[in-house]
Design a protein around this motif. Structure first.
Motif, mmCIF file in Angstrom:
data_model
loop_
_atom_site.group_PDB
_atom_site.id
_atom_site.type_symbol
_atom_site.label_atom_id
_atom_site.label_comp_id
_atom_site.label_asym_id
_atom_site.label_seq_id
_atom_site.Cartn_x
_atom_site.Cartn_y
_atom_site.Cartn_z
ATOM 1 N N LYS A 1 45.565 37.943 33.771
ATOM 2 C CA LYS A 1 44.867 38.810 34.718
ATOM 3 C C LYS A 1 45.889 39.539 35.581
ATOM 4 C CE LYS A 1 41.034 38.873 38.011
ATOM 5 N NZ LYS A 1 40.012 38.045 38.689
ATOM 6 N N TYR B 1 46.066 36.526 27.237
ATOM 7 C CA TYR B 1 45.519 37.362 28.308
ATOM 8 C C TYR B 1 45.998 36.872 29.668
ATOM 9 C CZ TYR B 1 42.202 39.110 31.735
ATOM 10 O OH TYR B 1 41.648 39.673 32.855
ATOM 11 N N GLY C 1 36.066 46.885 29.523
ATOM 12 C CA GLY C 1 35.914 45.502 29.979
ATOM 13 C C GLY C 1 36.724 45.207 31.235
ATOM 14 N N ASP C 2 36.293 44.177 31.965
ATOM 15 C CA ASP C 2 37.022 43.803 33.181
ATOM 16 C C ASP C 2 38.414 43.286 32.877
ATOM 17 O OD1 ASP C 2 34.955 44.572 34.780
ATOM 18 O OD2 ASP C 2 34.081 42.567 34.980
ATOM 19 N N ASP C 3 38.638 42.807 31.644
ATOM 20 C CA ASP C 3 39.984 42.337 31.290
ATOM 21 C C ASP C 3 40.991 43.478 31.255
ATOM 22 O OD1 ASP C 3 38.655 43.411 29.107
ATOM 23 O OD2 ASP C 3 39.586 42.075 27.638
ATOM 24 N N MET C 4 40.493 44.716 31.180
ATOM 25 C CA MET C 4 41.394 45.876 31.113
ATOM 26 C C MET C 4 41.393 46.662 32.420
ATOM 27 S SD MET C 4 42.776 45.545 28.207
ATOM 28 C CE MET C 4 43.595 47.102 27.885
ATOM 29 N N LYS D 1 47.001 43.089 28.152
ATOM 30 C CA LYS D 1 46.394 42.952 26.816
ATOM 31 C C LYS D 1 44.930 42.546 26.972
ATOM 32 C CE LYS D 1 50.808 41.210 25.061
ATOM 33 N NZ LYS D 1 51.542 41.359 26.336
ATOM 34 N N PRO D 2 44.084 42.994 26.054
ATOM 35 C CA PRO D 2 42.668 42.584 26.134
ATOM 36 C C PRO D 2 42.482 41.155 25.640
ATOM 37 C CG PRO D 2 43.011 43.937 24.201
ATOM 38 C CD PRO D 2 44.328 43.922 24.939
ATOM 39 N N GLN D 3 41.381 40.555 26.053
ATOM 40 C CA GLN D 3 41.076 39.205 25.596
ATOM 41 C C GLN D 3 40.679 39.210 24.120
ATOM 42 O OE1 GLN D 3 38.218 38.375 28.910
ATOM 43 N NE2 GLN D 3 39.287 36.430 28.995
ATOM 44 N N GLN E 1 39.564 42.003 19.151
ATOM 45 C CA GLN E 1 39.341 42.179 20.582
ATOM 46 C C GLN E 1 37.936 41.736 20.966
ATOM 47 O OE1 GLN E 1 37.904 45.622 22.036
ATOM 48 N NE2 GLN E 1 38.940 45.686 24.006
ATOM 49 N N LYS E 2 37.819 41.082 22.103
ATOM 50 C CA LYS E 2 36.552 40.468 22.502
ATOM 51 C C LYS E 2 35.495 41.491 22.913
ATOM 52 C CE LYS E 2 34.680 37.057 25.755
ATOM 53 N NZ LYS E 2 35.000 36.152 26.881
ATOM 54 N N TYR E 3 35.820 42.361 23.848
ATOM 55 C CA TYR E 3 34.815 43.231 24.485
ATOM 56 C C TYR E 3 34.049 44.079 23.466
ATOM 57 C CZ TYR E 3 32.894 47.103 27.204
ATOM 58 O OH TYR E 3 32.058 48.057 27.730
#
Length: 531
Positions: A30, A28, A457-460, A56-58, A209-211
């Motif tokens: 940012k 990941y 999610g904030d990662d995306m 990419k997502p976490q 995927q985490k979220y």
């Protein structure tokens, strides 16, 4: 079945090295994405290869949730190629639609410019046909006799590799499964089915995927997406009730909790309990039930309407989450079930519940299936059971964003095009001024908000900013040409995404809200009309 050459030791390679390589490839990072200028035009971009390949997502790495959800721990499993092909074989046999969609695409290109992520990123792998081709290449290589006999070179296939896994993990998480591409496909290929299958295969080899999965874990084990315990839910809903009683000066307006024998079990996304603008719709729901004189209750056991199990093609997860609603309905002995404003919740409730936990022959025979709150409210409006003062919304020129899961996933109210006309009927019933956005951006051609199906999610955030471009352009057009200043929504994810994107694109967040936010403003409370 797959070519068994892939399962020998030489083909597997060193498992530790494979895990290390793939972890590095999908690491990941940012990334910030700048919003574009709002001109009111939706332009098809010139192709920029790999322009979004780094987004990419976490990954979910916490052991306990992974174990509870039944996924591998520690990243990529040692025999990942064998597991990958076994899972894909299982899916192709279980869901014949996926195999059909992989076989019948002729790459005509009708879908290429229909995806909001392609329009926003210009990355050709975000063309629906190209994204699906990532799976189709594996299918041709390992699941056709030509591929098994001649190898990938002769069938335009792909051998399994860590690089291919990284491409899957990248681009199948740049798809919100909105199905807009399917509307334009002459063969009716549902690309969302391919994305969901791909995510399930990735999960099986340990790339989770985490979220989405953190939320699924909370929903299954605690009961709602936010992980709120029973006391916290009660406190939140009692706060809503106190606020209603104070602002309306009506002491008996209520938000009932766990009341056995109520007529209606009402389920809604847990975001409605306190997040803004979601909570404004919860105020509206309570006012509608109060004024209609119908006994209703919410449930601490079924405290979540959202169902993220839908996003990953995993009926086991989807069923576990949905089960709480029907357990609560039976325990509380209600006569009907009504769902609040949430796109994928409504799709699971109306399209899947009946086969997972029905038939609901113990409900009131007049309401043998779950109803949508818009269907319920419009019926009351048509029968004059609600007093409405439309001037309460005269500061707004309202337009509506059709949530993709509602617009393309199902019907509403048992009427043709009810999923389009019923929500608009409610808006017109409580507002004097309504305008649609351009025809190619609404109803069955609606664009996704840019964060559906697990991309909130904030990662995306980079993907969310780019994916929102078509909707933001269409809204800015309606704002400029028709004076629109309020976007009405019936989906919790759309509310969360667009209330963040509006300020990002220079538009006040207050221009986003739920349909029942408008209902709540216009309804005149007082002596009950009854129904």
């Amino acid at each position: 079945m797959a070519n068994d050459k892939t399962t020998d030791d030489s083909a597997q390679g060193d498992s530790n090295d494979a895990n290390t390589r793939v972890q590095e490839l999908i690491k990941y990072v940012k990334i910030k994405a700048k919003p574009v200028e709002l001109t009111g035009e939706i332009k098809i971009p010139k192709i920029k290869p790999n322009s979004f390949i780094d987004v990419k997502p976490q990954l979910l790495t916490a052991l306990e949730p992974l174990e509870r959800l039944g996924y591998p721990v520690g990243g990529l499993v040692p025999n990942w190629k064998e597991v990958f092909l076994k899972k894909m074989d299982e899916i192709l046999k279980k869901y014949r639609s996926v195999k059909l969609f992989l076989n019948i695409c002729v790459r005509c290109g009708a879908c290429t410019d229909k995806c909001h992520y392609f329009i926003g990123t210009a990355d050709p792998n975000n063309m629906p046909v190209a994204r699906a081709e990532l799976m189709r290449k594996v299918y041709r290589r390992y699941f056709t006799w030509q591929g098994k006999l001649l190898g990938s070179k002769y069938v335009n296939g792909s051998d399994l590799s860590e690089e291919l896994l990284a491409m899957w993990y990248t681009y199948f998480y740049q798809c919100s499964e909105c199905r807009r591409c399917s509307v334009f496909c002459p063969y009716g290929i549902d690309t969302a089915e391919i994305t969901m299958a791909a995510r399930e295969i990735l999960n099986s080899v340990g790339l989770v995927q985490k979220y989405v999965h953190e939320i699924i874990d909370k929903a299954q084990n605690i009961g709602n997406n936010l992980g709120m315990q029973k006391n916290a839910i009660i406190n939140a809903l009692e706060f809503v009730q106190d606020e209603l009683q104070e602002t309306t000066e009506i002491p008996d307006i209520r938000v009932p909790i766990d009341e056995e024998g109520a007529d209606v079990l009402f389920v809604t996304p847990s975001a409605d309990f306190f997040a803004s603008p979601h909570i404004e719709s919860l105020y509206g729901y309570a006012k509608v039930f109060h004024q209609a004189g119908i006994s209703w209750t919410m449930s601490t056991h079924a405290s979540e309407g959202g169902n993220f199990g839908l996003f990953i093609h995993n009926y086991g997860h989807m069923k576990k989450i949905n089960k709480r609603i029907w357990e609560a309905a039976r325990q509380l002995k209600v006569k009907r079930v009504i769902g609040g404003e949430c796109g994928h919740m409504w799709r699971v409730l109306s399209s899947y519940s009946n086969t997972m936990f029905g038939p609901f022959d113990w409900l009131d025979s007049r309401f043998p299936r779950p109803q949508h709150i818009c269907e319920f409210t419009l019926d009351l409006l048509k029968r004059g059971a609600l007093k409405i003062d439309k001037t309460a919304n005269d500061e707004f020129v309202v337009t509506m964003h059709d949530s993709c899961q509602v617009a393309r996933g199902l019907e509403m109210g048992g009427t043709k095009y009810g999923q389009f006309e019923i929500p608009r009927g409610v808006i017109r019933g409580v507002c004097n001024r309504y305008e649609d956005m351009p025809d190619n951006t609404i109803k069955e051609r609606t664009f996704c908000c840019g964060a559906g199906q697990g991309l909130l999610g904030d990662d995306m955030i980079a993907t969310r900013v780019k994916g929102a471009i078509p909707r933001m352009q269409a809204y800015s057009y309606a704002k400029r040409e028709k004076g629109v200043n309020f976007l009405a929504l019936i989906c919790a994810i759309c509310k969360a995404q667009l209330s963040k994107m509006f300020p990002t694109y220079g538009i006040p967040m207050e221009e986003v809200g739920g349909i029942h936010q408008l209902v709540g403003r216009a309804i005149v409370l007082g002596a009950k009309e009854g129904i």
